[in-house]
Scaffold this motif. Sequence first.
Motif, PDB file in Angstrom:
ATOM      1  N   MET A  41       0.823  -1.203   0.000  1.00  0.00           N
ATOM      2  CA  MET A  41       0.000   0.000   0.000  1.00  0.00           C
ATOM      3  C   MET A  41       0.862   1.259   0.000  1.00  0.00           C
ATOM      4  SD  MET A  41      -2.953  -0.643   2.566  1.00  0.00           S
ATOM      5  CE  MET A  41      -4.220   0.434   2.710  1.00  0.00           C
ATOM      6  N   VAL A  42       1.872   1.246   0.878  1.00  0.00           N
ATOM      7  CA  VAL A  42       2.736   2.421   0.998  1.00  0.00           C
ATOM      8  C   VAL A  42       3.488   2.640  -0.312  1.00  0.00           C
ATOM      9  CG1 VAL A  42       4.709   3.378   2.236  1.00  0.00           C
ATOM     10  CG2 VAL A  42       2.943   2.112   3.474  1.00  0.00           C
ATOM     11  N   GLY A  56       2.602   1.564  -3.213  1.00  0.00           N
ATOM     12  CA  GLY A  56       1.604   1.935  -4.232  1.00  0.00           C
ATOM     13  C   GLY A  56       1.264   3.416  -4.153  1.00  0.00           C
ATOM     14  N   ALA A  57       1.101   3.931  -2.916  1.00  0.00           N
ATOM     15  CA  ALA A  57       0.756   5.354  -2.753  1.00  0.00           C
ATOM     16  C   ALA A  57       1.908   6.223  -3.256  1.00  0.00           C
ATOM     17  CB  ALA A  57       0.447   5.648  -1.293  1.00  0.00           C
ATOM     18  N   GLY A  58       3.135   5.834  -2.896  1.00  0.00           N
ATOM     19  CA  GLY A  58       4.306   6.602  -3.348  1.00  0.00           C
ATOM     20  C   GLY A  58       4.382   6.591  -4.870  1.00  0.00           C
ATOM     21  N   PHE A  59       4.180   5.425  -5.438  1.00  0.00           N
ATOM     22  CA  PHE A  59       4.230   5.288  -6.896  1.00  0.00           C
ATOM     23  C   PHE A  59       3.137   6.154  -7.541  1.00  0.00           C
ATOM     24  CE2 PHE A  59       2.958   3.238 -10.830  1.00  0.00           C
ATOM     25  CZ  PHE A  59       4.174   2.952 -11.439  1.00  0.00           C
ATOM     26  N   PRO A  67      -0.754  -8.708  -2.289  1.00  0.00           N
ATOM     27  CA  PRO A  67       0.092  -7.515  -2.256  1.00  0.00           C
ATOM     28  C   PRO A  67       0.217  -6.843  -3.636  1.00  0.00           C
ATOM     29  CG  PRO A  67       1.100  -9.265  -0.994  1.00  0.00           C
ATOM     30  CD  PRO A  67      -0.079  -9.866  -1.690  1.00  0.00           C
ATOM     31  N   PHE A  68       0.278  -7.647  -4.693  1.00  0.00           N
ATOM     32  CA  PHE A  68       0.376  -7.051  -6.041  1.00  0.00           C
ATOM     33  C   PHE A  68      -0.913  -6.304  -6.381  1.00  0.00           C
ATOM     34  CE2 PHE A  68       3.095 -10.809  -6.034  1.00  0.00           C
ATOM     35  CZ  PHE A  68       4.309 -10.222  -6.356  1.00  0.00           C
ATOM     36  N   GLY A  69      -2.043  -6.950  -6.060  1.00  0.00           N
ATOM     37  CA  GLY A  69      -3.340  -6.325  -6.335  1.00  0.00           C
ATOM     38  C   GLY A  69      -3.488  -5.019  -5.573  1.00  0.00           C
ATOM     39  N   VAL A  70      -3.122  -5.057  -4.291  1.00  0.00           N
ATOM     40  CA  VAL A  70      -3.277  -3.866  -3.455  1.00  0.00           C
ATOM     41  C   VAL A  70      -2.363  -2.743  -3.953  1.00  0.00           C
ATOM     42  CG1 VAL A  70      -2.783  -2.982  -1.146  1.00  0.00           C
ATOM     43  CG2 VAL A  70      -4.076  -5.098  -1.430  1.00  0.00           C
ATOM     44  N   PHE A  71      -1.144  -3.094  -4.313  1.00  0.00           N
ATOM     45  CA  PHE A  71      -0.224  -2.084  -4.855  1.00  0.00           C
ATOM     46  C   PHE A  71      -0.886  -1.383  -6.044  1.00  0.00           C
ATOM     47  CE2 PHE A  71       2.583  -1.236  -8.437  1.00  0.00           C
ATOM     48  CZ  PHE A  71       3.408  -0.255  -7.909  1.00  0.00           C
ATOM     49  N   ALA A  72      -1.435  -2.185  -6.961  1.00  0.00           N
ATOM     50  CA  ALA A  72      -1.993  -1.617  -8.186  1.00  0.00           C
ATOM     51  C   ALA A  72      -3.229  -0.766  -7.888  1.00  0.00           C
ATOM     52  CB  ALA A  72      -2.345  -2.742  -9.153  1.00  0.00           C
ATOM     53  N   LEU A  73      -4.072  -1.252  -6.967  1.00  0.00           N
ATOM     54  CA  LEU A  73      -5.302  -0.506  -6.660  1.00  0.00           C
ATOM     55  C   LEU A  73      -4.983   0.856  -6.060  1.00  0.00           C
ATOM     56  CD1 LEU A  73      -7.435  -3.391  -5.112  1.00  0.00           C
ATOM     57  CD2 LEU A  73      -7.907  -2.193  -7.243  1.00  0.00           C
ATOM     58  N   ALA A 110      -2.101   2.500  -6.185  1.00  0.00           N
ATOM     59  CA  ALA A 110      -1.382   3.346  -7.136  1.00  0.00           C
ATOM     60  C   ALA A 110      -2.370   4.007  -8.096  1.00  0.00           C
ATOM     61  CB  ALA A 110      -0.365   2.512  -7.908  1.00  0.00           C
ATOM     62  N   ALA A 111      -3.365   3.239  -8.554  1.00  0.00           N
ATOM     63  CA  ALA A 111      -4.311   3.798  -9.524  1.00  0.00           C
ATOM     64  C   ALA A 111      -5.160   4.908  -8.899  1.00  0.00           C
ATOM     65  CB  ALA A 111      -5.205   2.688 -10.065  1.00  0.00           C
ATOM     66  N   VAL A 112      -5.622   4.681  -7.660  1.00  0.00           N
ATOM     67  CA  VAL A 112      -6.459   5.713  -7.017  1.00  0.00           C
ATOM     68  C   VAL A 112      -5.653   6.994  -6.796  1.00  0.00           C
ATOM     69  CG1 VAL A 112      -7.658   6.352  -4.889  1.00  0.00           C
ATOM     70  CG2 VAL A 112      -7.995   4.093  -5.873  1.00  0.00           C
ATOM     71  N   VAL A 113      -4.437   6.843  -6.277  1.00  0.00           N
ATOM     72  CA  VAL A 113      -3.639   8.034  -5.971  1.00  0.00           C
ATOM     73  C   VAL A 113      -3.240   8.757  -7.261  1.00  0.00           C
ATOM     74  CG1 VAL A 113      -1.522   8.878  -4.880  1.00  0.00           C
ATOM     75  CG2 VAL A 113      -2.837   7.071  -3.797  1.00  0.00           C
ATOM     76  N   THR A 114      -2.945   8.010  -8.319  1.00  0.00           N
ATOM     77  CA  THR A 114      -2.606   8.667  -9.587  1.00  0.00           C
ATOM     78  C   THR A 114      -3.794   9.475 -10.093  1.00  0.00           C
ATOM     79  OG1 THR A 114      -1.281   6.751 -10.147  1.00  0.00           O
ATOM     80  CG2 THR A 114      -1.721   8.288 -11.919  1.00  0.00           C
ATOM     81  N   ASP A 115      -4.966   8.898 -10.016  1.00  0.00           N
ATOM     82  CA  ASP A 115      -6.166   9.569 -10.525  1.00  0.00           C
ATOM     83  C   ASP A 115      -6.502  10.837  -9.770  1.00  0.00           C
ATOM     84  OD1 ASP A 115      -6.795   8.082 -12.594  1.00  0.00           O
ATOM     85  OD2 ASP A 115      -8.562   7.090 -11.745  1.00  0.00           O
ATOM     86  N   PHE A 116      -6.484  10.737  -8.466  1.00  0.00           N
ATOM     87  CA  PHE A 116      -7.011  11.844  -7.668  1.00  0.00           C
ATOM     88  C   PHE A 116      -5.920  12.711  -7.066  1.00  0.00           C
ATOM     89  CE2 PHE A 116     -10.378   8.596  -7.432  1.00  0.00           C
ATOM     90  CZ  PHE A 116     -11.394   9.327  -7.993  1.00  0.00           C
ATOM     91  N   GLY A 117      -4.769  12.141  -6.789  1.00  0.00           N
ATOM     92  CA  GLY A 117      -3.779  12.891  -6.012  1.00  0.00           C
ATOM     93  C   GLY A 117      -4.344  13.007  -4.607  1.00  0.00           C
TER      94      GLY A 117
END
Length: 423
Positions: free
Chosen positions: A16-17, A19-22, A207-213, A215-222
Amino acid sequence: MAMRKLQLHTKILLAMVVGAGFGLLANRLDLASFVATYVQPVGTAFVRLIGMVIVPLVFASLVVGTTSLGDVRSLGRIGAKTIGFYLCTTVVAISIGLLLANLVQPGSGLSENAKSRLIEGAAQQDAAGKTPRESASIKDVLLNIIPTNPIRAFAEGQMLQIIFFALLTGVCLTLIGAERGGPAIRFFEAVNDAMVMMVHLIMKVAPFGVFALIAAVVTDFGLHILLVLAKYSAVVLAGLLLHMLLVYSLCLRLFSKMGAGRFFRGIRPAQLIAFSSASSSATLPVTIECAAENLGVPRHICSFTLPLGATVNMDGTSLYQGVAAVFLAQLYGMDLSCTQQLTIVLTATLASIGAAGTPGAGIVTLAIVLGSIGVPLEGIGIILGVDRILDMCRTVVNVTGDAVCAVVVASTENQVRRAPTGE
Ligand code: ASP
């Protein structure tokens, strides 16, 4: 090697962490389309994998749970405890939401300019067809629990209908007696076990799924999106935190012998999946595993309380609906009377029962609450922007509430195993 030794929830947290950074980086570098094409599908695949298990798992698990409660009398007792607990905590959650929203008044201090910008934006969302046009009536929500065709309910994933049919099937298998019902019960037990095994396998890639989920939310919204409606979001988040830490700890203390520390440690993997998937249903298989393996709740109680809770019990959603309704009323300059606030309690309870355990379901059934107190439905467009992040948080509370109920019911039946088999 070291990675293999890490516990699942630590791996998910790490994912998660990272993913958020990414996601933040991708947001900065304008890599939204790269993330949407190459990263998000991994998350979608994970959610689909878990989603694949839900319908057979809920049905088999509820049939097995119902039949394994033994006789109809203990089914009635455990059923009454479960439903009673779910209803009470939901009402407490809405009351916390209403109390906070009335105290903080998140919709009042805004300048006229900001208000009209928000309302204009909402009208545009509405024109684009992004907000619900009408609210279902309470009568429809209730009638819709009865499936006219159970096979269609399965095919469409109508969870309330599936639950209704599963409970009745379980009751009737019990009523026809062990000799005649036995083969069918053993069949559903095997299906249930196979689905649980499938979940174990799927969790290996979590863990792979969570990373991607993430990362996608944070990329979209910031992360800055929360600032746009900061006060409203803060009230929802504070309410959720209060409900989770205070109300649930109190319930555990009053009705069980389990310490809050052990409970929150044990349920953490489910909370992390709930946060990243924003879906109680998708989290259900993990919730069952956490409750059974880490919290020592017997499988037959998990099988009964948790699938029911994933659809019926949504404390986080109802709390958020209370805050959202008051916030929007304040924005539109409406003063809510006591009767209207009571109407919110009633309709938000039903709206959270009617909401599916899927991302964004709560904002759709919010239309029922707004419709009942006369707040314009296009107001939903105002809060749509921050909904995904709040959805992730309220889903954590929804799932936690289900697990608290499982522990409380098991404790009052004196059936919690003391030493957990693992975390
Ligand atoms: N996403 C929530 C859940 O699955 C429902 C909602 O509030 O939208 O529990």
